[in-house]
Write a protein that holds these residues in place. Structure first.
Motif, mmCIF file in Angstrom:
data_model
loop_
_atom_site.group_PDB
_atom_site.id
_atom_site.type_symbol
_atom_site.label_atom_id
_atom_site.label_comp_id
_atom_site.label_asym_id
_atom_site.label_seq_id
_atom_site.Cartn_x
_atom_site.Cartn_y
_atom_site.Cartn_z
ATOM 1 N N LYS A 160 26.642 -69.415 -4.231
ATOM 2 C CA LYS A 160 27.925 -68.726 -4.108
ATOM 3 C C LYS A 160 28.112 -68.171 -2.703
ATOM 4 O O LYS A 160 29.218 -68.195 -2.143
ATOM 5 C CB LYS A 160 28.023 -67.605 -5.140
ATOM 6 C CG LYS A 160 28.237 -68.089 -6.571
ATOM 7 C CD LYS A 160 28.380 -66.917 -7.530
ATOM 8 C CE LYS A 160 28.706 -67.396 -8.939
ATOM 9 N NZ LYS A 160 28.859 -66.254 -9.894
ATOM 10 N N TRP A 163 29.176 -70.968 -0.537
ATOM 11 C CA TRP A 163 30.577 -71.312 -0.793
ATOM 12 C C TRP A 163 31.543 -70.344 -0.099
ATOM 13 O O TRP A 163 32.710 -70.661 0.097
ATOM 14 C CB TRP A 163 30.849 -71.334 -2.298
ATOM 15 C CG TRP A 163 30.295 -72.551 -2.981
ATOM 16 C CD1 TRP A 163 30.009 -73.754 -2.428
ATOM 17 C CD2 TRP A 163 29.983 -72.685 -4.369
ATOM 18 N NE1 TRP A 163 29.534 -74.642 -3.376
ATOM 19 C CE2 TRP A 163 29.509 -74.012 -4.588
ATOM 20 C CE3 TRP A 163 30.060 -71.827 -5.463
ATOM 21 C CZ2 TRP A 163 29.110 -74.479 -5.832
ATOM 22 C CZ3 TRP A 163 29.660 -72.284 -6.715
ATOM 23 C CH2 TRP A 163 29.198 -73.609 -6.897
ATOM 24 N N ASP A 164 31.051 -69.184 0.281
ATOM 25 C CA ASP A 164 31.863 -68.196 0.992
ATOM 26 C C ASP A 164 31.634 -68.246 2.500
ATOM 27 O O ASP A 164 32.005 -67.319 3.225
ATOM 28 C CB ASP A 164 31.545 -66.780 0.484
ATOM 29 C CG ASP A 164 32.213 -66.471 -0.842
ATOM 30 O OD1 ASP A 164 33.213 -67.127 -1.162
ATOM 31 O OD2 ASP A 164 31.734 -65.567 -1.547
ATOM 32 N N GLU A 167 36.115 -68.329 5.685
ATOM 33 C CA GLU A 167 37.295 -67.656 5.152
ATOM 34 C C GLU A 167 38.405 -68.679 4.963
ATOM 35 O O GLU A 167 38.386 -69.770 5.544
ATOM 36 C CB GLU A 167 37.730 -66.528 6.092
ATOM 37 C CG GLU A 167 36.703 -65.407 6.200
ATOM 38 C CD GLU A 167 37.146 -64.265 7.095
ATOM 39 O OE1 GLU A 167 38.363 -63.981 7.133
ATOM 40 O OE2 GLU A 167 36.282 -63.662 7.761
ATOM 41 N N GLU A 168 39.397 -68.320 4.146
ATOM 42 C CA GLU A 168 40.418 -69.282 3.715
ATOM 43 C C GLU A 168 41.124 -69.978 4.883
ATOM 44 O O GLU A 168 41.379 -71.175 4.836
ATOM 45 C CB GLU A 168 41.459 -68.574 2.840
ATOM 46 C CG GLU A 168 40.913 -68.081 1.516
ATOM 47 C CD GLU A 168 40.625 -69.187 0.520
ATOM 48 O OE1 GLU A 168 41.017 -70.345 0.779
ATOM 49 O OE2 GLU A 168 40.015 -68.902 -0.523
ATOM 50 N N ARG A 206 36.061 -73.735 1.879
ATOM 51 C CA ARG A 206 36.347 -73.399 0.484
ATOM 52 C C ARG A 206 37.385 -74.355 -0.097
ATOM 53 O O ARG A 206 38.194 -74.939 0.623
ATOM 54 C CB ARG A 206 36.854 -71.956 0.371
ATOM 55 C CG ARG A 206 35.722 -70.942 0.296
ATOM 56 C CD ARG A 206 36.230 -69.531 0.494
ATOM 57 N NE ARG A 206 37.121 -69.091 -0.573
ATOM 58 C CZ ARG A 206 36.710 -68.466 -1.692
ATOM 59 N NH1 ARG A 206 35.432 -68.240 -1.891
ATOM 60 N NH2 ARG A 206 37.581 -68.056 -2.592
ATOM 61 N N GLY A 210 38.681 -71.955 -4.931
ATOM 62 C CA GLY A 210 37.710 -70.997 -4.415
ATOM 63 C C GLY A 210 36.339 -71.599 -4.400
ATOM 64 O O GLY A 210 35.782 -71.915 -3.349
ATOM 65 N N TYR A 211 35.746 -71.735 -5.580
ATOM 66 C CA TYR A 211 34.569 -72.563 -5.743
ATOM 67 C C TYR A 211 34.434 -72.986 -7.196
ATOM 68 O O TYR A 211 35.124 -72.457 -8.079
ATOM 69 C CB TYR A 211 33.292 -71.910 -5.221
ATOM 70 C CG TYR A 211 33.020 -70.463 -5.555
ATOM 71 C CD1 TYR A 211 33.094 -69.492 -4.566
ATOM 72 C CD2 TYR A 211 32.626 -70.071 -6.831
ATOM 73 C CE1 TYR A 211 32.806 -68.161 -4.841
ATOM 74 C CE2 TYR A 211 32.326 -68.747 -7.109
ATOM 75 C CZ TYR A 211 32.418 -67.788 -6.109
ATOM 76 O OH TYR A 211 32.125 -66.479 -6.384
ATOM 77 N N ASN A 433 36.653 -64.245 -1.814
ATOM 78 C CA ASN A 433 35.698 -64.571 -0.770
ATOM 79 C C ASN A 433 35.072 -63.265 -0.288
ATOM 80 O O ASN A 433 35.757 -62.398 0.258
ATOM 81 C CB ASN A 433 36.412 -65.286 0.385
ATOM 82 C CG ASN A 433 35.446 -65.789 1.449
ATOM 83 O OD1 ASN A 433 34.540 -65.069 1.883
ATOM 84 N ND2 ASN A 433 35.648 -67.022 1.880
ATOM 85 N N GLN A 434 33.773 -63.108 -0.509
ATOM 86 C CA GLN A 434 33.118 -61.849 -0.198
ATOM 87 C C GLN A 434 33.183 -61.511 1.290
ATOM 88 O O GLN A 434 33.266 -60.330 1.659
ATOM 89 C CB GLN A 434 31.662 -61.893 -0.656
ATOM 90 C CG GLN A 434 31.506 -62.013 -2.170
ATOM 91 C CD GLN A 434 32.238 -60.890 -2.909
ATOM 92 O OE1 GLN A 434 32.038 -59.709 -2.629
ATOM 93 N NE2 GLN A 434 33.087 -61.263 -3.857
ATOM 94 N N ASN A 435 33.167 -62.508 2.163
ATOM 95 C CA ASN A 435 33.255 -62.235 3.592
ATOM 96 C C ASN A 435 34.644 -61.763 3.990
ATOM 97 O O ASN A 435 34.799 -60.881 4.833
ATOM 98 C CB ASN A 435 32.875 -63.484 4.390
ATOM 99 C CG ASN A 435 31.386 -63.788 4.274
ATOM 100 O OD1 ASN A 435 30.551 -62.931 4.503
ATOM 101 N ND2 ASN A 435 31.064 -65.015 3.891
#
Length: 445
Positions: A160, A163-164, A167-168, A206, A210-211, A433-435
């Motif tokens: 996960k 996967w982050d 950023e978008e 991403r 998202g994932y 997205n945690q970042n």
């Protein structure tokens, strides 16, 4: 149950099936497990029935006692990628072991499938309970049940995190300025843990959803905790509505203890419907199918769940033997269920072997009877959806053509897909997205 909530379906596509001799049935193509056309046809049929997803199971060890389907079958990611090209909406879920795979590779494989399918991928995270699997991956002993789940938890956390990595809006792709990406929106992982050391970042952006959606298939206490904390959906298997309700309530409560909402984790019991114009005809379908399975092979198949324990030295028609803790580190929840079933119903070894070789479905009867039972389980709090597994191809056709329309008429099943991604189909929100979340917090403070 939430107002206007709809039942969801997934379909296991299992080649020649999960039995020792079901491939001998006249309607089963003998090469189905390695027949791409068969898988494509099944997937398109499931999509016509508005199934949320198809599911491809897997394993990493075989021997001469393995089920025929296990001996010769496709690798799930490769197969699902091929199916992605002939379907448009249905989700694509595959099994991949967290015990015998590297997080970076897993992150790339499933995110690639997610992009190729426009957001329809799902990963069934398993811990590989077979001791033989360890011998195929430089190991001599199967890690303990607890260690496998600790490894799985860290593995999934790393995946996960990868996967982050982006950023978008990290990829600008401006041909005039020559700026391909924004360096401030690229985030290495720098993970150091008990089992894995992974720097990152992942070399793939991403995806649309998202994932990929995370599935989990263990029903042991440790498996339930893992799903409650980290999964989007859990596959399970209960024989009665009472058992299903207990499991459903337990896992949902565990999810809330991890700070999650109950509808963020979906429960999918597996069922094998047998459908005919009358109950008697449906029972005959079952009896004809089970007659294909010699008792000797049923006994061997039973031993698989107990880490290939040899039951042949025990009398067939005496009570199921007391074998102590055999198989505890393998299919733990399954072996406990088998022993409990044998004790409560005073079953012989023969009866247990036959039941495990081809379980008699409680979802047996006319289309209306099967639809009634599905609705009862769903509305009574026993399931959010069901995994449909049929070893007889025509039974899946009957489910789509006869049972689905009844559920649609009753207003508890969708007539059309409302979105395009697997998360859309399952009413699951896109992961944050945690970042990006950290960057936003830094700006605010």
């Amino acid at each position: 149950m939430a107002k206007n909530k709809k039942v969801k379906f997934g379909a296991i596509i299992h080649g020649i099936g999960g039995t020792t001799d079901g491939w001998r049935h006249p309607s089963v193509p003998a090469d189905a497990s390695v027949n791409l056309s068969f898988y494509k046809e099944r997937a398109r049929l499931a999509e016509r029935g508005k199934f949320s997803f198809i599911f491809i199971a897997d394993g990493l060890h075989i021997n001469e006692k393995s089920l025929p389907h296990f001996l010769n079958r496709f690798e799930p990611i490769t197969l699902l990628t091929a199916i992605a090209g002939v379907t448009e909406k249905i989700g694509l879920v595959g099994t991949l072991s967290s015990t015998y795979s590297e997080p970076f590779n897993v992150a790339r494989q499933f995110l690639s499938l997610d992009h190729i399918s426009s957001g329809r991928a799902g990963w069934n995270v398993v811990t590989s309970p077979s001791a033989g699997s360890a011998q195929n991956f430089n190991g001599k002993e199967l890690p303990t049940h607890e260690e496998r789940y600790r490894r799985a938890s860290e593995h999934l956390k790393v995946v996960k995190g990868l996967w982050d990595s982006w950023e978008e809006d990290a990829f600008i792709r401006n041909k005039e300025t020559g700026v391909f990406f924004d360096e401030t929106k690229l985030h290495p992982l720098n993970h150091e843990g008990e089992f894995y050391s992974v720097k990152g970042p992942l070399n793939l952006e991403r995806s649309k959803q998202g994932y990929p959606v995370i599935f989990q298939a263990g029903s042991s206490e440790r498996g339930r905790l893992f799903a409650a904390e980290s999964a989007d959906a859990i596959f399970t298997g209960q024989e009665t509505l009472e058992e299903a309700i207990e499991f459903y309530k337990d896992v949902k409560e565990k999810a809330t203890q991890f700070g999650r909402k109950e509808d963020e984790l979906l429960i999918f019991p597996g069922i094998s419907p047998i459908i005919a114009d009358t109950v008697e005809e449906a029972q005959k379908v079952y009896e004809d199918f089970i007659s294909l399975i010699p008792i000797e092979r049923a006994i061997t198949h039973l031993g698989r769940f107990f880490d290939h324990f040899d039951f042949r030295s025990f009398p067939l028609d005496e009570p199921f033997p007391d074998i102590g803790e055999v198989g505890k580190e393998a299919f733990q929840s399954t072996t406990e269920k088998i022993k409990k079933m044998a004790k409560e119903h005073q079953l012989t070894l023969r009866q247990v072997a036959q039941q495990m070789a081809v379980p008699r479905s409680s979802f047996l009867g006319t289309p209306t009877i099967v639809a009634d039972k599905i609705q009862t389980w769903f509305e009574s709090g026993g399931a959010d959806g069901f995994i449909i597994h049929t070893d007889i191809p025509e039974q899946f056709q009957l489910f789509v053509d006869k049972v689905i329309p009844i559920l649609q008429e009753r207003g508890i099943y969708e007539k059309e897909y409302e979105g395009t991604t697997l998360r859309d189909h399952l009413n699951l929100s896109k992961p944050v997205n945690q970042n990006e979340h950290k960057a936003l917090l830094n700006k605010e403070y």
